[in-house]
Design a protein around this motif. Structure first.
Motif, mmCIF file in Angstrom:
data_model
loop_
_atom_site.group_PDB
_atom_site.id
_atom_site.type_symbol
_atom_site.label_atom_id
_atom_site.label_comp_id
_atom_site.label_asym_id
_atom_site.label_seq_id
_atom_site.Cartn_x
_atom_site.Cartn_y
_atom_site.Cartn_z
ATOM 1 N N GLN A 1 0.855 -1.177 0.000
ATOM 2 C CA GLN A 1 0.000 0.000 0.000
ATOM 3 C C GLN A 1 0.898 1.236 0.000
ATOM 4 O O GLN A 1 1.916 1.262 0.690
ATOM 5 N N PHE A 2 0.507 2.238 -0.753
ATOM 6 C CA PHE A 2 1.279 3.476 -0.713
ATOM 7 C C PHE A 2 0.361 4.659 -1.016
ATOM 8 O O PHE A 2 -0.681 4.525 -1.664
ATOM 9 N N ASP A 3 0.782 5.819 -0.509
ATOM 10 C CA ASP A 3 0.055 7.066 -0.731
ATOM 11 C C ASP A 3 0.660 7.797 -1.927
ATOM 12 O O ASP A 3 1.859 7.691 -2.203
ATOM 13 N N GLY A 4 -0.167 8.549 -2.604
ATOM 14 C CA GLY A 4 0.296 9.357 -3.714
ATOM 15 C C GLY A 4 -0.513 10.637 -3.816
ATOM 16 O O GLY A 4 -1.478 10.843 -3.081
ATOM 17 N N ASN A 5 -0.104 11.481 -4.729
ATOM 18 C CA ASN A 5 -0.759 12.778 -4.867
ATOM 19 C C ASN A 5 -0.844 13.151 -6.349
ATOM 20 O O ASN A 5 0.159 13.123 -7.057
ATOM 21 N N VAL A 6 -2.047 13.483 -6.798
ATOM 22 C CA VAL A 6 -2.267 13.953 -8.162
ATOM 23 C C VAL A 6 -2.377 15.469 -8.117
ATOM 24 O O VAL A 6 -3.231 16.014 -7.401
ATOM 25 N N GLU A 7 -1.520 16.160 -8.836
ATOM 26 C CA GLU A 7 -1.592 17.618 -8.835
ATOM 27 C C GLU A 7 -2.815 18.058 -9.632
ATOM 28 O O GLU A 7 -3.008 17.671 -10.785
ATOM 29 N N LEU A 8 -3.644 18.872 -9.005
ATOM 30 C CA LEU A 8 -4.899 19.272 -9.627
ATOM 31 C C LEU A 8 -4.695 20.295 -10.742
ATOM 32 O O LEU A 8 -5.542 20.407 -11.630
ATOM 33 N N LEU A 9 -3.613 21.034 -10.674
ATOM 34 C CA LEU A 9 -3.317 22.016 -11.725
ATOM 35 C C LEU A 9 -2.324 21.439 -12.717
ATOM 36 O O LEU A 9 -1.465 20.629 -12.351
ATOM 37 N N ASP A 10 -2.415 21.871 -13.971
ATOM 38 C CA ASP A 10 -1.501 21.391 -15.012
ATOM 39 C C ASP A 10 -0.256 22.269 -15.046
ATOM 40 O O ASP A 10 0.004 22.969 -16.016
ATOM 41 N N THR A 11 0.512 22.223 -13.934
ATOM 42 C CA THR A 11 1.701 23.091 -13.863
ATOM 43 C C THR A 11 2.986 22.300 -13.706
ATOM 44 O O THR A 11 4.057 22.853 -13.847
ATOM 45 N N SER A 12 2.909 21.024 -13.375
ATOM 46 C CA SER A 12 4.132 20.253 -13.161
ATOM 47 C C SER A 12 4.585 19.611 -14.454
ATOM 48 O O SER A 12 3.866 19.506 -15.432
ATOM 49 N N SER A 13 5.821 19.167 -14.420
ATOM 50 C CA SER A 13 6.409 18.527 -15.598
ATOM 51 C C SER A 13 5.706 17.231 -15.917
ATOM 52 O O SER A 13 5.366 16.463 -15.044
ATOM 53 N N LYS A 14 5.515 16.956 -17.177
ATOM 54 C CA LYS A 14 4.849 15.734 -17.595
ATOM 55 C C LYS A 14 5.862 14.680 -18.020
ATOM 56 O O LYS A 14 5.489 13.645 -18.572
ATOM 57 N N GLY A 15 7.129 14.942 -17.779
ATOM 58 C CA GLY A 15 8.116 13.995 -18.226
ATOM 59 C C GLY A 15 8.260 12.817 -17.305
ATOM 60 O O GLY A 15 7.705 12.747 -16.257
#
Length: 454
Positions: free
Chosen positions: A440-454
């Protein structure tokens, strides 16, 4: 003393006005002399250390709390667990007791006339009370941060911390991020404190003035759980209590955090200014004064509603954020990135040949509602199949995860096999059983399209 000549035979002595510094010292002494404030200071500087140390020693951890599953592994998880609790419950209540009562207490005791005679300036009285309440609130927040950090480090140790994308933060880096997260949480705390000042001034001795900060905080928490557009979420000052999560990804998801801090500080300035205007206009000659309901609405409530509408419009124009912000490609990218980092951790546990994220080439294919609904938005019906490659091995590896994604972008990935990869919470290592980082692990989806997509 200064002398004023009234006529040829009478001279009246007039005392100089009390300075803001002297008034601040007086108000600060008044605050810390109250037993409930002393008790709060004591609790904030002692209770978090005992709580974090006690929980870290338990066999069962608060895995449903962000970073709770890592409290056995590092002392830096404890202050983050405490920060999550503080933003939800402790800080709204602390601002209520301190800032929400700093003016109303004078109404209950009927001491306004005595204070005005002594200080002879409503402006100086307001400044002194606001600064004194701010000082006490900062002392309480510092106690929560320092105490929980000390408890975690003493109980578990200065070990690396696993970030929300699975990458490992060195102890020094983790310490800096933890400190920065607590500093960022000061912005929404100041906003709640300003709302407390406004309620204390506008509602007089009414208990609603004391309850205003926790009521506003609860309303903002409920709003964050609803399927609202991202622009609406970011326009609420309480969002900075959530967006510090973005500090623990690489690269950091700084966009929502910066917007949340700016919105919180604007709320703090506006609410304090409104409280100041209401205080200068209040009637000090009436000992039964309980605030002006009409003025509280027109001068206190309506400007804050207008500010919310303005910030929603500003965020919507500045960023494409009128949807949920949770989209299929973002979820897939976050799950694949976290899996690759944690797979390397499991490889090290099992003493297998080292492998890099670039060699793994991990990808994720995610669907929602068994493919019967659009793959976007929050929900506990996300399913992801992760695929990766090992050097020198032809066949690709696959693992299945069930995801519970909340409306603020946080998700919990629950391993659903194969058993030797993520189907069990322990892995057999050469030195004995150890927690499986891929279970099991936690994660975070950035709600704004500002981070790198690479």
């Amino acid at each position: 003393m200064t002398a004023t000549v009234v006529d040829d035979n009478v001279v009246v002595a007039r005392a100089p006005r009390v300075s803001v510094v002297r008034g601040y010292r007086f108000e600060l002494v008044k605050l810390v002399s109250q037993w409930r404030i002393r008790l709060l200071v004591l609790a904030c500087w002692i209770a978090p250390a005992l709580f974090v140390a006690g929980v870290s020693r338990q066999s069962t951890l608060p895995a449903d709390t962000l970073f709770g599953r890592w409290m056995h592994a590092t002392g830096w998880a404890g202050p983050l667990v405490m920060l999550g609790f503080a933003g939800t419950w402790a800080l709204p209540l602390l601002t209520s007791v301190v800032a929400g009562d700093v003016f109303a207490s004078e109404d209950r005791l009927g001491t306004w006339r005595h204070l005005l005679v002594a200080v002879r300036s409503p402006r100086r009285i307001f400044a002194a009370k606001a600064l004194a309440s701010l000082t006490v609130i900062l002392l309480l927040v510092a106690g929560l941060a320092c105490s929980s950090t000390a408890g975690g480090i003493v109980a578990v140790g200065n070990q690396p911390l696993v970030g929300l994308d699975g990458h490992l933060l060195a102890p020094g880096d983790a310490a800096g991020k933890v400190l920065l997260a607590w500093v960022c949480a000061l912005a929404p705390t100041l906003a709640l404190a300003a709302i407390g000042l406004l309620g204390s001034v506008a509602l007089g001795r009414s208990p609603m003035g004391l309850l205003l900060p926790p009521v506003v905080a609860l309303a903002m928490q409920v709003a964050q759980m609803l399927p609202l557009p991202v622009a609406v979420r970011l326009a609420l000052p309480g969002y900075a209590f959530i967006s510090w999560n973005g500090l623990f990804t690489n690269p950091a998801q700084a966009g929502p955090l910066l917007i949340g801090i700016v919105v919180s500080l604007v709320w703090a300035v506006l609410a304090t200014g409104l409280a100041y205007l209401l205080f200068l206009r209040r009637d000090f000659t009436n000992p039964a004064y309980d605030g002006s309901g009409r003025r509280a609405v027109t001068t206190g409530l309506l400007p804050l509603v207008g500010l919310t509408a303005l910030t929603v419009a500003a965020v919507a124009v500045a960023t494409p954020s009128m949807g949920s912000g949770i989209e299929q490609d973002k979820v897939q990218r976050s799950v694949a990135t976290a899996f690759a980092h944690l797979y390397r951790m499991q490889t090290e546990q099992l003493h297998r040949p080292a492998v890099t994220e670039a060699q793994l080439k991990a990808t994720a294919a995610c669907t929602k509602g068994d493919g019967q609904v659009a793959p976007q938005g929050a929900g506990n019906d996300w399913r992801c199949v992760v695929t990766w490659h090992l050097p020198g091995v032809e066949a690709a590896g696959t693992a299945i995860y069930q995801l519970d994604v909340t409306s603020d972008g946080r998700f919990v990935a629950d391993g659903d096999g194969p058993k030797e990869v993520n189907g069990y919470f322990l892995v057999r290592t050469p030195t004995g059983n150890a927690p499986n980082p891929l279970w099991q692990f936690d994660g975070n989806v950035e709600l704004l399209d500002t981070s790198s997509k690479g």
